[in-house]
Each structure stands twice: as structure tokens, then as C-alpha cells.
Scaffold this motif. Sequence first.
Motif, PDB file in Angstrom:
ATOM      1  N   TYR A  77       0.929  -1.227   0.090  1.00  0.00           N
ATOM      2  CA  TYR A  77       0.048  -0.041  -0.109  1.00  0.00           C
ATOM      3  C   TYR A  77       0.852   1.306  -0.102  1.00  0.00           C
ATOM      4  CZ  TYR A  77       1.206   0.073   4.855  1.00  0.00           C
ATOM      5  OH  TYR A  77       1.855   0.114   6.170  1.00  0.00           O
ATOM      6  N   LYS A  78       0.386   2.150  -0.135  1.00  0.00           N
ATOM      7  CA  LYS A  78       0.880   3.585  -0.286  1.00  0.00           C
ATOM      8  C   LYS A  78      -0.412   4.505   0.795  1.00  0.00           C
ATOM      9  CE  LYS A  78       0.605   4.631  -4.521  1.00  0.00           C
ATOM     10  NZ  LYS A  78       0.859   5.389  -5.828  1.00  0.00           N
ATOM     11  N   ASP A  83      -3.667  13.050   3.437  1.00  0.00           N
ATOM     12  CA  ASP A  83      -4.803  12.658   3.023  1.00  0.00           C
ATOM     13  C   ASP A  83      -5.868  13.115   4.664  1.00  0.00           C
ATOM     14  OD1 ASP A  83      -4.565  11.468   0.754  1.00  0.00           O
ATOM     15  OD2 ASP A  83      -3.896   9.579   1.476  1.00  0.00           O
ATOM     16  N   GLN A  93     -10.239   9.389   0.018  1.00  0.00           N
ATOM     17  CA  GLN A  93     -10.833   8.995  -1.231  1.00  0.00           C
ATOM     18  C   GLN A  93      -9.759   8.605  -2.134  1.00  0.00           C
ATOM     19  OE1 GLN A  93     -14.335   8.952  -1.856  1.00  0.00           O
ATOM     20  NE2 GLN A  93     -14.125   9.321   0.128  1.00  0.00           N
ATOM     21  N   ARG A  94      -9.980   7.214  -2.656  1.00  0.00           N
ATOM     22  CA  ARG A  94      -9.085   6.448  -3.196  1.00  0.00           C
ATOM     23  C   ARG A  94      -9.738   6.089  -4.488  1.00  0.00           C
ATOM     24  NH1 ARG A  94      -4.698   7.691  -0.227  1.00  0.00           N
ATOM     25  NH2 ARG A  94      -4.773   6.653   1.770  1.00  0.00           N
ATOM     26  N   ARG A  95      -8.856   6.353  -5.598  1.00  0.00           N
ATOM     27  CA  ARG A  95      -9.326   5.691  -7.095  1.00  0.00           C
ATOM     28  C   ARG A  95      -8.600   4.865  -7.497  1.00  0.00           C
ATOM     29  NH1 ARG A  95     -13.223   7.795  -5.303  1.00  0.00           N
ATOM     30  NH2 ARG A  95     -14.461   9.594  -5.815  1.00  0.00           N
ATOM     31  N   THR A  96      -8.944   3.683  -7.952  1.00  0.00           N
ATOM     32  CA  THR A  96      -8.067   2.691  -8.231  1.00  0.00           C
ATOM     33  C   THR A  96      -8.755   2.314  -9.933  1.00  0.00           C
ATOM     34  OG1 THR A  96      -9.223   0.763  -7.657  1.00  0.00           O
ATOM     35  CG2 THR A  96      -7.567   1.807  -6.098  1.00  0.00           C
ATOM     36  N   GLY A 100     -12.942   2.306  -6.432  1.00  0.00           N
ATOM     37  CA  GLY A 100     -12.581   3.368  -5.522  1.00  0.00           C
ATOM     38  C   GLY A 100     -13.437   3.562  -4.272  1.00  0.00           C
ATOM     39  N   ASP A 106      -3.960   3.194  -0.007  1.00  0.00           N
ATOM     40  CA  ASP A 106      -3.969   3.101  -1.370  1.00  0.00           C
ATOM     41  C   ASP A 106      -3.332   1.962  -1.755  1.00  0.00           C
ATOM     42  OD1 ASP A 106      -3.608   3.179  -4.164  1.00  0.00           O
ATOM     43  OD2 ASP A 106      -2.487   5.106  -4.119  1.00  0.00           O
ATOM     44  N   ALA A 108      -2.589   0.485  -4.569  1.00  0.00           N
ATOM     45  CA  ALA A 108      -1.946   0.345  -5.988  1.00  0.00           C
ATOM     46  C   ALA A 108      -0.855  -0.717  -5.950  1.00  0.00           C
ATOM     47  CB  ALA A 108      -1.566   1.707  -6.573  1.00  0.00           C
ATOM     48  N   PHE A 195      -8.983  -0.819   2.734  1.00  0.00           N
ATOM     49  CA  PHE A 195      -8.837  -0.691   1.119  1.00  0.00           C
ATOM     50  C   PHE A 195     -10.175  -0.447   0.496  1.00  0.00           C
ATOM     51  CE2 PHE A 195      -5.820  -4.281   2.322  1.00  0.00           C
ATOM     52  CZ  PHE A 195      -4.641  -3.358   2.243  1.00  0.00           C
TER      53      PHE A 195
END
Length: 389
Positions: A77-78, A83, A93-96, A100, A106, A108, A195
Motif C-alpha cells: 500500500y501507499k 490525506d 478518497q481512493r481511486r483505483t 474506488g 492506497d 495500488a 482498502f
Amino acid sequence: MNGLVLSGGGARGAYEAGALRYVYGPLARRLGRDLAPDVICGTSVGALTGAWVGAMGMAAAQTLSYFWRELEPRHIYKMHMRDLVSGRDAFLQRRTALGGGTALFDPAPLYEHVRQAIPWRSLRERIDSGALRAFACAATDVASGRCIQFTDGLQATRPERSSPDTLRETATTTMRAAHIGPEHVLASAAIPFVFPPVSVNGRWMVDGALRQNTPLGPALQYQCDRLLVIGVKRSKTEAETAPFSPAIPAEPPSAATLAGRALNALMLDPIEEDLRRIQRWNAMLTWASGAYPDFLDRLATEHRAYRVVQSVHLRPSEDIGRLAAHLFPVIAPGLDWSSRIFFQAIADDHEADLVSYFLFHKRYTRELEELGYADAERAQTAIGDLLAG
């Protein structure tokens, strides 16, 4: 058929890797045979481990071991402390590529590793050729709250409700055929708030452990009669389960302790009771077959077929939460500052159940992997007798 059933548990999955390294290494060599399972069922990190074994067979043990023994948080993770001070609309808020939503981490790096490291084409080929009869992984559908068992390969039977095969799963579980890929196992491992949810066929999915942490039922519905079940929670001793334990601390529990207990409860499913139920059915069927030689044949003809199901339940011999608490002070100085602040906030002085699920660090996961190996070695006779039929 041999079935491998793998529990969820975040970083505790290193224990499963160590157990499989012994089973598919020294034990397989001693027995002189291929012990790769016919059917694999996994949840969360167990789904990731299962996909690895499904794609590579026994050869997966060494690569799994290497992964866990060299693991660092940046591989999973990051995390950015900025944040935490973002505006309300952007808070965590995470977007993958797979969806998301609100999440602490994160994921990724994990997503990229799962896509690249697991040979998905090989998984498809082994299922199509019959080398792997079936693979199933559990995720939770956010909209309905139901457990979705994504299944690939052999068609599962649909047991009657009176059958012990159903256990407790027919009312809350849907089995859905799919060509399983990265999105299915990553959805299975998407721990809520940790996650982000994963979109699978337009539906939001999160960790399957919310409903079914140890997916025993699908293995039974695939007609497995030998089950190696690997869990990541230690069985409590008699003293720990006593109604009034003298070890209760005088101080009230910390927030971290309460959160760890809550996650333990979330990961707790009725696997032990299910296995005891299977043992009771085994005893009844064995007695009836001895007393009435044509009993099983008549039962199959006049009602439905039943079978004896043998199992070995392997689980940690040590308290993993206490192990995490012991190692965290050694690990903490080497963490990046954002991870260090997070873990220090959730760590407990004596028990670190919450930390034990998320401490993706080789100093800790090596210990778990070695514990899994040692526990499997101690159980080698039972496991060998089971898998050798």
C-alpha cells in the motif's frame, strides 16, 4: 478429491504460506507424490494464496514463501498523511483501476503485484485441463450484504437443506460462475475502510470475510472428501475460555485493543463447529455402514448420497497478536513516518491484534511464515495421512 480451504486475515496470510511450504516441500518429497489440491477455496488473503497455488501447483510454495519473507509495506500500500488533513469531500478518497471509495490505504502496489506476479493464464489453463478441478473465492456484495462465491471450473452440486454439506451458507451465500481473475481475488481482500471497494461486473464488492472467512461449504459442494483447512487464528486454551479468567486486566481496554477484538470477531466464523458437525456425521455414517452394510447404497438410492469427509484443521500454535506486539517496537523505527504514526496509534503495549492484520513487514511476516512451517511439520502425520488418501 483433496480440497484446500484458506482463511482470510491480512498480514497473517504469511502463516498459510509457511504451512504450504512444508506440505508442498518436505512432506511431498517424503511421500513421493504430488499433493497439489483438486479444489481450492479461499477468502481475502486466502483467495490470493489460493490463486497462486491454483496457477502454479506445488511450485507456488517457494514463490509464496519468498514474497512473505521479503515483504515491506510499500509492496502492499501507499499512505499519505496529507490525506488526513484533506477537505471533507476528499478525505481518504481512493481511486483505483478497479473502483474506488473511502479507504485508509492506497492499494495500488498490491494491485500491480497481483496482476503481474500471479500467472493468470496458467490458472486458466490448469482449470481448463482439469489439473485444478475448481477454484472459488468469497467476496461480499455491498448492496445486498450477501456472500458471493465466485466459482471457476467444476460445477458445484446443490445440496438439499437437510444435508450437512450446506452448513450455514445457503441462506446468505450465492455461488456465481466466473472466469476468475485479479478483480475477483482483490475484491475478496478489500477489507472495508482499509482498502477501497472493488467493482466486479458493475457491483461493488468488499472482503468476503464479512460473511465467510473460512469457505468450507463450497469445498463440500464440490464433493471433496479430504480437506486441509488452514486458519490464521489460534485456538484458545481452556484457561482463556473460562467464564471468569484471573488474567483480566484492571485497566479498561484501549481503543486499539477494542478495535483488534472487533476485527477478530469479524474474522470469526463457525469453522470449528462446522468441522465438529462433520465429525459427528462421519461417526454416524461409519457406525451405520458397519451395522447395516447396504445403508449408504440405500440412502443414496432412496434419498441422496452422503459420504465421510476427513479433515485436518491447521492453525497457529502461538498468539499472533502477542507476536506482533513483541516485534512492533523492533519494526517501528524502520517504517516510513506516515506508517509509523499510524501503527503507533493502533498499537497496544501487550497485545496487538489490530496491528497483526496490517503489519506487512518482513520482520513480522518471516516469523509467521516460519510458525506455519513448524506447525505443519508437527502435524505431518495427520496431513500426510489425509492427502495421501
